[in-house]
Motif scaffolding. Structure first.
Motif, PDB file in Angstrom:
ATOM      1  N   ALA A  73       0.846  -1.206   0.000  1.00  0.00           N
ATOM      2  CA  ALA A  73       0.000   0.000   0.000  1.00  0.00           C
ATOM      3  C   ALA A  73       0.877   1.252   0.000  1.00  0.00           C
ATOM      4  CB  ALA A  73      -0.930  -0.022   1.206  1.00  0.00           C
ATOM      5  N   ASP A  74       2.002   1.212   0.757  1.00  0.00           N
ATOM      6  CA  ASP A  74       2.915   2.354   0.787  1.00  0.00           C
ATOM      7  C   ASP A  74       3.629   2.532  -0.549  1.00  0.00           C
ATOM      8  OD1 ASP A  74       2.187   2.764   3.398  1.00  0.00           O
ATOM      9  OD2 ASP A  74       3.994   1.861   4.268  1.00  0.00           O
ATOM     10  N   LEU A  75       3.888   1.423  -1.244  1.00  0.00           N
ATOM     11  CA  LEU A  75       4.604   1.495  -2.511  1.00  0.00           C
ATOM     12  C   LEU A  75       3.706   1.886  -3.683  1.00  0.00           C
ATOM     13  CD1 LEU A  75       6.939  -1.615  -2.289  1.00  0.00           C
ATOM     14  CD2 LEU A  75       7.585   0.774  -2.108  1.00  0.00           C
ATOM     15  N   ALA A  76       2.416   1.779  -3.517  1.00  0.00           N
ATOM     16  CA  ALA A  76       1.506   2.078  -4.632  1.00  0.00           C
ATOM     17  C   ALA A  76       1.696   3.508  -5.149  1.00  0.00           C
ATOM     18  CB  ALA A  76       0.060   1.823  -4.213  1.00  0.00           C
ATOM     19  N   PRO A  77       1.746   4.545  -4.281  1.00  0.00           N
ATOM     20  CA  PRO A  77       1.973   5.893  -4.822  1.00  0.00           C
ATOM     21  C   PRO A  77       3.354   6.027  -5.473  1.00  0.00           C
ATOM     22  CG  PRO A  77       1.236   6.011  -2.523  1.00  0.00           C
ATOM     23  CD  PRO A  77       1.481   4.574  -2.844  1.00  0.00           C
ATOM     24  N   LEU A  78       4.345   5.361  -4.872  1.00  0.00           N
ATOM     25  CA  LEU A  78       5.687   5.416  -5.443  1.00  0.00           C
ATOM     26  C   LEU A  78       5.707   4.769  -6.819  1.00  0.00           C
ATOM     27  CD1 LEU A  78       8.672   6.104  -5.066  1.00  0.00           C
ATOM     28  CD2 LEU A  78       8.962   3.899  -3.950  1.00  0.00           C
ATOM     29  N   SER A  79       4.970   3.710  -6.967  1.00  0.00           N
ATOM     30  CA  SER A  79       4.890   3.035  -8.264  1.00  0.00           C
ATOM     31  C   SER A  79       4.325   3.976  -9.327  1.00  0.00           C
ATOM     32  CB  SER A  79       4.025   1.781  -8.134  1.00  0.00           C
ATOM     33  OG  SER A  79       3.809   1.208  -9.387  1.00  0.00           O
ATOM     34  N   GLY A  80       3.304   4.722  -8.937  1.00  0.00           N
ATOM     35  CA  GLY A  80       2.733   5.686  -9.885  1.00  0.00           C
ATOM     36  C   GLY A  80       3.740   6.758 -10.268  1.00  0.00           C
ATOM     37  N   ARG A  81       4.497   7.236  -9.270  1.00  0.00           N
ATOM     38  CA  ARG A  81       5.505   8.250  -9.565  1.00  0.00           C
ATOM     39  C   ARG A  81       6.623   7.686 -10.423  1.00  0.00           C
ATOM     40  NH1 ARG A  81       6.878  10.848  -3.958  1.00  0.00           N
ATOM     41  NH2 ARG A  81       5.737   9.115  -3.112  1.00  0.00           N
ATOM     42  N   LEU A  82       7.001   6.429 -10.160  1.00  0.00           N
ATOM     43  CA  LEU A  82       8.043   5.811 -10.977  1.00  0.00           C
ATOM     44  C   LEU A  82       7.584   5.656 -12.423  1.00  0.00           C
ATOM     45  CD1 LEU A  82       9.515   3.069  -8.626  1.00  0.00           C
ATOM     46  CD2 LEU A  82      10.658   5.112  -9.473  1.00  0.00           C
ATOM     47  N   GLU A  83       6.330   5.296 -12.600  1.00  0.00           N
ATOM     48  CA  GLU A  83       5.814   5.175 -13.965  1.00  0.00           C
ATOM     49  C   GLU A  83       5.832   6.530 -14.664  1.00  0.00           C
ATOM     50  OE1 GLU A  83       2.025   3.218 -14.131  1.00  0.00           O
ATOM     51  OE2 GLU A  83       2.749   1.514 -12.958  1.00  0.00           O
ATOM     52  N   ALA A  84       5.450   7.580 -13.937  1.00  0.00           N
ATOM     53  CA  ALA A  84       5.480   8.924 -14.530  1.00  0.00           C
ATOM     54  C   ALA A  84       6.912   9.326 -14.871  1.00  0.00           C
ATOM     55  CB  ALA A  84       4.848   9.932 -13.566  1.00  0.00           C
ATOM     56  N   LEU A  85       7.858   8.989 -13.971  1.00  0.00           N
ATOM     57  CA  LEU A  85       9.256   9.300 -14.220  1.00  0.00           C
ATOM     58  C   LEU A  85       9.771   8.541 -15.435  1.00  0.00           C
ATOM     59  CD1 LEU A  85      11.838  10.726 -13.289  1.00  0.00           C
ATOM     60  CD2 LEU A  85      12.294   8.767 -11.820  1.00  0.00           C
ATOM     61  N   LEU A  86       9.403   7.272 -15.543  1.00  0.00           N
ATOM     62  CA  LEU A  86       9.809   6.486 -16.712  1.00  0.00           C
ATOM     63  C   LEU A  86       9.229   7.070 -17.990  1.00  0.00           C
ATOM     64  CD1 LEU A  86       9.595   2.822 -15.402  1.00  0.00           C
ATOM     65  CD2 LEU A  86      11.639   4.086 -16.036  1.00  0.00           C
ATOM     66  N   ASP A  87       7.982   7.532 -17.910  1.00  0.00           N
ATOM     67  CA  ASP A  87       7.385   8.165 -19.091  1.00  0.00           C
ATOM     68  C   ASP A  87       8.160   9.401 -19.506  1.00  0.00           C
ATOM     69  OD1 ASP A  87       5.483   6.215 -19.186  1.00  0.00           O
ATOM     70  OD2 ASP A  87       3.954   7.372 -18.132  1.00  0.00           O
ATOM     71  N   CYS A  88       8.664  10.157 -18.507  1.00  0.00           N
ATOM     72  CA  CYS A  88       9.465  11.356 -18.816  1.00  0.00           C
ATOM     73  C   CYS A  88      10.844  10.982 -19.349  1.00  0.00           C
ATOM     74  CB  CYS A  88       9.632  12.210 -17.563  1.00  0.00           C
ATOM     75  SG  CYS A  88       8.107  12.988 -17.011  1.00  0.00           S
ATOM     76  N   LEU A  89      11.416   9.899 -18.800  1.00  0.00           N
ATOM     77  CA  LEU A  89      12.778   9.528 -19.183  1.00  0.00           C
ATOM     78  C   LEU A  89      12.845   8.878 -20.566  1.00  0.00           C
ATOM     79  CD1 LEU A  89      14.237   8.158 -15.843  1.00  0.00           C
ATOM     80  CD2 LEU A  89      14.761  10.315 -16.969  1.00  0.00           C
ATOM     81  N   GLU A  90      11.794   8.223 -20.980  1.00  0.00           N
ATOM     82  CA  GLU A  90      11.827   7.537 -22.277  1.00  0.00           C
ATOM     83  C   GLU A  90      12.105   8.492 -23.427  1.00  0.00           C
ATOM     84  OE1 GLU A  90       8.399   5.083 -22.868  1.00  0.00           O
ATOM     85  OE2 GLU A  90       8.911   3.782 -21.179  1.00  0.00           O
ATOM     86  N   PRO A  91      11.397   9.646 -23.525  1.00  0.00           N
ATOM     87  CA  PRO A  91      11.731  10.559 -24.636  1.00  0.00           C
ATOM     88  C   PRO A  91      13.149  11.123 -24.518  1.00  0.00           C
ATOM     89  CG  PRO A  91       9.673  11.243 -23.549  1.00  0.00           C
ATOM     90  CD  PRO A  91      10.228  10.103 -22.785  1.00  0.00           C
ATOM     91  N   LEU A  92      13.585  11.396 -23.272  1.00  0.00           N
ATOM     92  CA  LEU A  92      14.946  11.911 -23.095  1.00  0.00           C
ATOM     93  C   LEU A  92      15.973  10.880 -23.540  1.00  0.00           C
ATOM     94  CD1 LEU A  92      14.672  13.663 -19.622  1.00  0.00           C
ATOM     95  CD2 LEU A  92      14.911  14.738 -21.849  1.00  0.00           C
ATOM     96  N   ALA A  93      15.745   9.636 -23.171  1.00  0.00           N
ATOM     97  CA  ALA A  93      16.674   8.577 -23.582  1.00  0.00           C
ATOM     98  C   ALA A  93      16.668   8.434 -25.096  1.00  0.00           C
ATOM     99  CB  ALA A  93      16.298   7.267 -22.903  1.00  0.00           C
ATOM    100  N   ALA A  94      15.493   8.520 -25.698  1.00  0.00           N
ATOM    101  CA  ALA A  94      15.403   8.404 -27.151  1.00  0.00           C
ATOM    102  C   ALA A  94      16.172   9.538 -27.831  1.00  0.00           C
ATOM    103  CB  ALA A  94      13.945   8.407 -27.585  1.00  0.00           C
ATOM    104  N   ARG A  95      16.134  10.729 -27.235  1.00  0.00           N
ATOM    105  CA  ARG A  95      16.865  11.870 -27.808  1.00  0.00           C
ATOM    106  C   ARG A  95      18.357  11.776 -27.527  1.00  0.00           C
ATOM    107  NH1 ARG A  95      14.143  16.929 -25.467  1.00  0.00           N
ATOM    108  NH2 ARG A  95      16.060  17.853 -26.233  1.00  0.00           N
ATOM    109  N   ALA A  96      18.738  11.153 -26.403  1.00  0.00           N
ATOM    110  CA  ALA A  96      20.148  11.087 -26.023  1.00  0.00           C
ATOM    111  C   ALA A  96      20.914  10.016 -26.777  1.00  0.00           C
ATOM    112  CB  ALA A  96      20.271  10.838 -24.521  1.00  0.00           C
ATOM    113  N   VAL A  97      20.243   8.999 -27.261  1.00  0.00           N
ATOM    114  CA  VAL A  97      20.942   7.881 -27.919  1.00  0.00           C
ATOM    115  C   VAL A  97      21.674   8.329 -29.187  1.00  0.00           C
ATOM    116  CG1 VAL A  97      20.580   5.692 -29.111  1.00  0.00           C
ATOM    117  CG2 VAL A  97      19.580   6.061 -26.867  1.00  0.00           C
ATOM    118  N   PRO A  98      21.048   9.050 -30.132  1.00  0.00           N
ATOM    119  CA  PRO A  98      21.796   9.412 -31.355  1.00  0.00           C
ATOM    120  C   PRO A  98      23.053  10.248 -31.081  1.00  0.00           C
ATOM    121  CG  PRO A  98      19.435   9.679 -31.716  1.00  0.00           C
ATOM    122  CD  PRO A  98      19.619   9.403 -30.252  1.00  0.00           C
ATOM    123  N   PRO A  99      22.998  11.299 -30.246  1.00  0.00           N
ATOM    124  CA  PRO A  99      24.250  12.023 -29.983  1.00  0.00           C
ATOM    125  C   PRO A  99      25.293  11.148 -29.283  1.00  0.00           C
ATOM    126  CG  PRO A  99      22.361  13.333 -29.281  1.00  0.00           C
ATOM    127  CD  PRO A  99      21.854  11.992 -29.650  1.00  0.00           C
TER     128      PRO A  99
END
Length: 195
Positions: A73-99
């Motif tokens: 139950a304590d990890l449920a909010p953290l899981s949501g935040r981690l998913e949001a963070l992963l959603d933010c990191l995916e485009p950054l990672a996609a942009r960082a790979v070519p350079p």
């Protein structure tokens, strides 16, 4: 109806002999029965002890399950935040790979051509950057700011120097001295050029 027979003394003796013969077997059976009762009592004690331990394990399991449920139950909010963070990191990672892929050959070349001595020198330079920055701000930049006011003074000094040179050239005997000084300077320049 069948006649009822009364046992006689011989019959009683046979029964008594049979009972006497059966006595040791009966005593043995009673002893064996007592051992079985004792074994059953010990077994029941062990079963009771096992039941108590099983109850303790069940209670500990229930506590662990409750703790795990609380943690989930304590990890449920953290899981949501981690998913949001992963959603933010995916485009950054996609942009960082070519350079990063373009930089890999440069990094390989840098690793191949850089010696440990050069790395140590670079680290030493980086260590000196705060001191260099401070001196630039406190000593060099103030001097650079005053150069604008020095330029007219330098022109005036050059003009005075030329006038003084012309006046010295008009003094009797100064031309010979001037010529010797110029020759000495030319010789010094030639020696410096040879060295």
């Amino acid at each position: 109806m069948l006649p009822l027979s009364v046992p006689g003394p011989a019959d009683v003796r046979v029964v008594l002999d049979a009972l006497l013969d059966a006595g040791p077997r009966v005593l043995h059976l009673i002893g064996a029965a007592e051992e079985i009762v004792l074994d059953v009592g010990g077994l029941l004690d062990r079963i009771e002890a096992t039941r108590v331990r099983a109850d303790e394990v069940v209670a500990a399991t229930d506590r662990t399950r409750g703790d795990a449920a609380t943690m989930l139950a304590d990890l449920a909010p953290l899981s949501g935040r981690l998913e949001a963070l992963l959603d933010c990191l995916e485009p950054l990672a996609a942009r960082a790979v070519p350079p990063a892929e373009k930089l890999l050959p440069v990094l390989d070349h840098l690793a191949e051509t850089t010696s440990p001595r050069e790395v140590d020198a670079m680290v030493g330079l980086i260590d000196q950057l705060p001191l260099l920055s401070q001196r630039m701000e406190t000593q060099v930049l103030p001097i650079l700011e005053t150069l604008g006011t020095v330029a007219p003074d330098l022109h005036d000094l050059l003009d005075v120097s030329q006038e003084l040179n012309e006046m010295l050239g008009k003094l009797p005997g100064m031309r010979g001295i001037k010529k010797r000084v110029e020759e000495a300077q030319a010789e010094e320049q030639q020696e410096e050029g040879r060295a």
